[in-house]
Design a protein around this motif. Structure first.
Motif, PDB file in Angstrom:
ATOM      1  N   THR A 117       0.860  -1.184   0.000  1.00  0.00           N
ATOM      2  CA  THR A 117       0.000   0.000   0.000  1.00  0.00           C
ATOM      3  C   THR A 117       0.894   1.231   0.000  1.00  0.00           C
ATOM      4  O   THR A 117       1.982   1.222   0.574  1.00  0.00           O
ATOM      5  N   LEU A 118       0.444   2.257  -0.660  1.00  0.00           N
ATOM      6  CA  LEU A 118       1.075   3.575  -0.618  1.00  0.00           C
ATOM      7  C   LEU A 118       0.018   4.500  -0.058  1.00  0.00           C
ATOM      8  O   LEU A 118      -1.037   4.678  -0.672  1.00  0.00           O
ATOM      9  N   GLU A 119       0.277   5.048   1.133  1.00  0.00           N
ATOM     10  CA  GLU A 119      -0.729   5.848   1.819  1.00  0.00           C
ATOM     11  C   GLU A 119      -0.152   7.166   2.299  1.00  0.00           C
ATOM     12  O   GLU A 119       1.032   7.249   2.626  1.00  0.00           O
ATOM     13  N   ASN A 120      -1.003   8.148   2.359  1.00  0.00           N
ATOM     14  CA  ASN A 120      -0.654   9.428   2.952  1.00  0.00           C
ATOM     15  C   ASN A 120      -0.620   9.243   4.466  1.00  0.00           C
ATOM     16  O   ASN A 120      -1.587   8.741   5.041  1.00  0.00           O
ATOM     17  N   THR A 121       0.453   9.627   5.126  1.00  0.00           N
ATOM     18  CA  THR A 121       0.557   9.433   6.573  1.00  0.00           C
ATOM     19  C   THR A 121      -0.396  10.335   7.344  1.00  0.00           C
ATOM     20  O   THR A 121      -0.690  10.061   8.501  1.00  0.00           O
ATOM     21  N   VAL A 126      -4.600   9.752  -0.120  1.00  0.00           N
ATOM     22  CA  VAL A 126      -3.864   9.002  -1.132  1.00  0.00           C
ATOM     23  C   VAL A 126      -3.779   7.558  -0.684  1.00  0.00           C
ATOM     24  O   VAL A 126      -3.347   7.268   0.429  1.00  0.00           O
ATOM     25  N   ARG A 127      -4.222   6.640  -1.553  1.00  0.00           N
ATOM     26  CA  ARG A 127      -4.085   5.218  -1.222  1.00  0.00           C
ATOM     27  C   ARG A 127      -4.040   4.407  -2.503  1.00  0.00           C
ATOM     28  O   ARG A 127      -4.988   4.399  -3.274  1.00  0.00           O
ATOM     29  N   LEU A 128      -2.895   3.754  -2.719  1.00  0.00           N
ATOM     30  CA  LEU A 128      -2.732   2.821  -3.821  1.00  0.00           C
ATOM     31  C   LEU A 128      -2.407   1.474  -3.208  1.00  0.00           C
ATOM     32  O   LEU A 128      -1.748   1.392  -2.173  1.00  0.00           O
ATOM     33  N   ALA A 129      -2.844   0.396  -3.843  1.00  0.00           N
ATOM     34  CA  ALA A 129      -2.586  -0.932  -3.279  1.00  0.00           C
ATOM     35  C   ALA A 129      -2.465  -1.949  -4.401  1.00  0.00           C
ATOM     36  O   ALA A 129      -2.953  -1.734  -5.511  1.00  0.00           O
ATOM     37  N   LEU A 150       5.016   2.716  -9.627  1.00  0.00           N
ATOM     38  CA  LEU A 150       4.063   3.681  -9.077  1.00  0.00           C
ATOM     39  C   LEU A 150       4.173   4.993  -9.836  1.00  0.00           C
ATOM     40  O   LEU A 150       5.276   5.412 -10.189  1.00  0.00           O
ATOM     41  N   THR A 151       3.049   5.636 -10.050  1.00  0.00           N
ATOM     42  CA  THR A 151       3.048   7.018 -10.503  1.00  0.00           C
ATOM     43  C   THR A 151       2.596   7.834  -9.307  1.00  0.00           C
ATOM     44  O   THR A 151       1.506   7.617  -8.771  1.00  0.00           O
ATOM     45  N   MET A 152       3.461   8.718  -8.882  1.00  0.00           N
ATOM     46  CA  MET A 152       3.166   9.497  -7.681  1.00  0.00           C
ATOM     47  C   MET A 152       1.904  10.318  -7.901  1.00  0.00           C
ATOM     48  O   MET A 152       1.761  11.005  -8.919  1.00  0.00           O
ATOM     49  N   PRO A 153       0.966  10.198  -6.966  1.00  0.00           N
ATOM     50  CA  PRO A 153      -0.325  10.878  -7.135  1.00  0.00           C
ATOM     51  C   PRO A 153      -0.202  12.395  -6.977  1.00  0.00           C
ATOM     52  O   PRO A 153       0.725  12.896  -6.333  1.00  0.00           O
ATOM     53  N   ALA A 154      -1.148  13.084  -7.582  1.00  0.00           N
ATOM     54  CA  ALA A 154      -1.220  14.535  -7.432  1.00  0.00           C
ATOM     55  C   ALA A 154      -1.752  14.872  -6.042  1.00  0.00           C
ATOM     56  O   ALA A 154      -2.674  14.219  -5.547  1.00  0.00           O
ATOM     57  N   VAL A 155      -1.153  15.853  -5.403  1.00  0.00           N
ATOM     58  CA  VAL A 155      -1.583  16.309  -4.087  1.00  0.00           C
ATOM     59  C   VAL A 155      -1.641  17.830  -4.085  1.00  0.00           C
ATOM     60  O   VAL A 155      -0.981  18.485  -4.885  1.00  0.00           O
ATOM     61  N   SER A 157      -0.717  19.816  -1.598  1.00  0.00           N
ATOM     62  CA  SER A 157       0.487  20.354  -0.963  1.00  0.00           C
ATOM     63  C   SER A 157       1.422  19.186  -0.656  1.00  0.00           C
ATOM     64  O   SER A 157       0.992  18.026  -0.690  1.00  0.00           O
ATOM     65  N   PRO A 158       2.685  19.471  -0.369  1.00  0.00           N
ATOM     66  CA  PRO A 158       3.611  18.368  -0.086  1.00  0.00           C
ATOM     67  C   PRO A 158       3.058  17.445   1.000  1.00  0.00           C
ATOM     68  O   PRO A 158       2.428  17.890   1.959  1.00  0.00           O
ATOM     69  N   ALA A 159       3.273  16.150   0.807  1.00  0.00           N
ATOM     70  CA  ALA A 159       2.721  15.172   1.742  1.00  0.00           C
ATOM     71  C   ALA A 159       3.734  14.056   1.971  1.00  0.00           C
ATOM     72  O   ALA A 159       4.526  13.726   1.089  1.00  0.00           O
ATOM     73  N   ALA A 160       3.690  13.486   3.158  1.00  0.00           N
ATOM     74  CA  ALA A 160       4.505  12.309   3.472  1.00  0.00           C
ATOM     75  C   ALA A 160       3.688  11.077   3.139  1.00  0.00           C
ATOM     76  O   ALA A 160       2.577  10.898   3.636  1.00  0.00           O
ATOM     77  N   LEU A 161       4.233  10.242   2.274  1.00  0.00           N
ATOM     78  CA  LEU A 161       3.583   9.004   1.896  1.00  0.00           C
ATOM     79  C   LEU A 161       4.372   7.840   2.481  1.00  0.00           C
ATOM     80  O   LEU A 161       5.590   7.903   2.596  1.00  0.00           O
ATOM     81  N   ARG A 162       3.681   6.772   2.826  1.00  0.00           N
ATOM     82  CA  ARG A 162       4.332   5.585   3.375  1.00  0.00           C
ATOM     83  C   ARG A 162       4.041   4.399   2.473  1.00  0.00           C
ATOM     84  O   ARG A 162       2.885   4.072   2.207  1.00  0.00           O
ATOM     85  N   LEU A 163       5.127   3.748   2.003  1.00  0.00           N
ATOM     86  CA  LEU A 163       5.003   2.521   1.237  1.00  0.00           C
ATOM     87  C   LEU A 163       5.160   1.371   2.224  1.00  0.00           C
ATOM     88  O   LEU A 163       6.198   1.243   2.878  1.00  0.00           O
ATOM     89  N   THR A 164       4.127   0.565   2.353  1.00  0.00           N
ATOM     90  CA  THR A 164       4.155  -0.603   3.254  1.00  0.00           C
ATOM     91  C   THR A 164       4.051  -1.864   2.412  1.00  0.00           C
ATOM     92  O   THR A 164       3.123  -1.998   1.611  1.00  0.00           O
ATOM     93  N   CYS A 165       5.011  -2.749   2.586  1.00  0.00           N
ATOM     94  CA  CYS A 165       5.022  -4.028   1.856  1.00  0.00           C
ATOM     95  C   CYS A 165       4.953  -5.156   2.883  1.00  0.00           C
ATOM     96  O   CYS A 165       5.624  -5.107   3.901  1.00  0.00           O
TER      97      CYS A 165
END
Length: 172
Positions: A117-121, A126-129, A150-155, A157-165
């Motif tokens: 998952t790629l999620e906004n902290t 933002v959530r991709l899985a 992954l294509t980084m999603p549009a946001v 403002s700047p955001a911290a994303l977490r990739l969890t595998c």
């Protein structure tokens, strides 16, 4: 002298977090390495003195504040490693992330599944899985099992994303 006493708990917490991040990045780099593929030690020390109880670790394995469970999340017998080329990305940028397994566990065998998952902290904006199933875990050692593109999603403002595998063995 500077009046930071009230900030000490926060400063210590931040210091411990960055220390764990440093360990995680260093150990994961060793485990991703084609040359090293991990490490083994009989005596782990953080000073030159053999029987030193003043560091974080000592020869009697006394607890020194290192969270063993947090440490094993990235340095257990089997570890799933994402090889990120850097830590900062821009919206719309395409990023290829190789997933590498460093697998030396005697208990994980047979088939396993990987999910990510790629999620906004800061929230669910933002959530991709995705997932890959039926990975053969009978082979031990270090190997790349897949690549996530992954294509980084549009946001806004700047955001911290977490990739969890996650790697889940079917027989364990």
């Amino acid at each position: 002298m500077k009046g930071h006493e009230k900030n000490y708990p926060h400063m210590i917490e931040a210091s411990r977090r960055w220390q764990m991040v440093g360990w995680k990045l260093g150990i994961e780099a060793a485990r991703r390495s084609n040359l090293l593929a991990g490490f083994h030690f009989l005596q782990l020390a953080d000073t030159d003195r053999y029987e030193n109880a003043n560091g974080l670790l000592d020869c009697f394995d006394d607890s020194k504040g290192v969270d063993e469970q947090a440490f094993l999340r990235f340095n257990g017998d089997t570890a799933l490693l994402a090889d990120l080329p850097r830590r900062t990305f821009f919206q719309g940028e395409s990023v290829r992330v190789p997933l590498i397994v460093s697998h030396y566990s005697a208990t994980i065998d047979g088939l396993a599944d990987v999910s990510f998952t790629l999620e906004n902290t800061a929230g669910p904006a933002v959530r991709l899985a995705g997932e890959l199933t039926q990975i053969d875990m009978t082979e031990r050692g270090r190997r790349e099992i897949c690549q996530i593109e992954l294509t980084m999603p549009a946001v806004e403002s700047p955001a911290a994303l977490r990739l969890t595998c996650r790697l889940r063995g079917r027989n364990t």
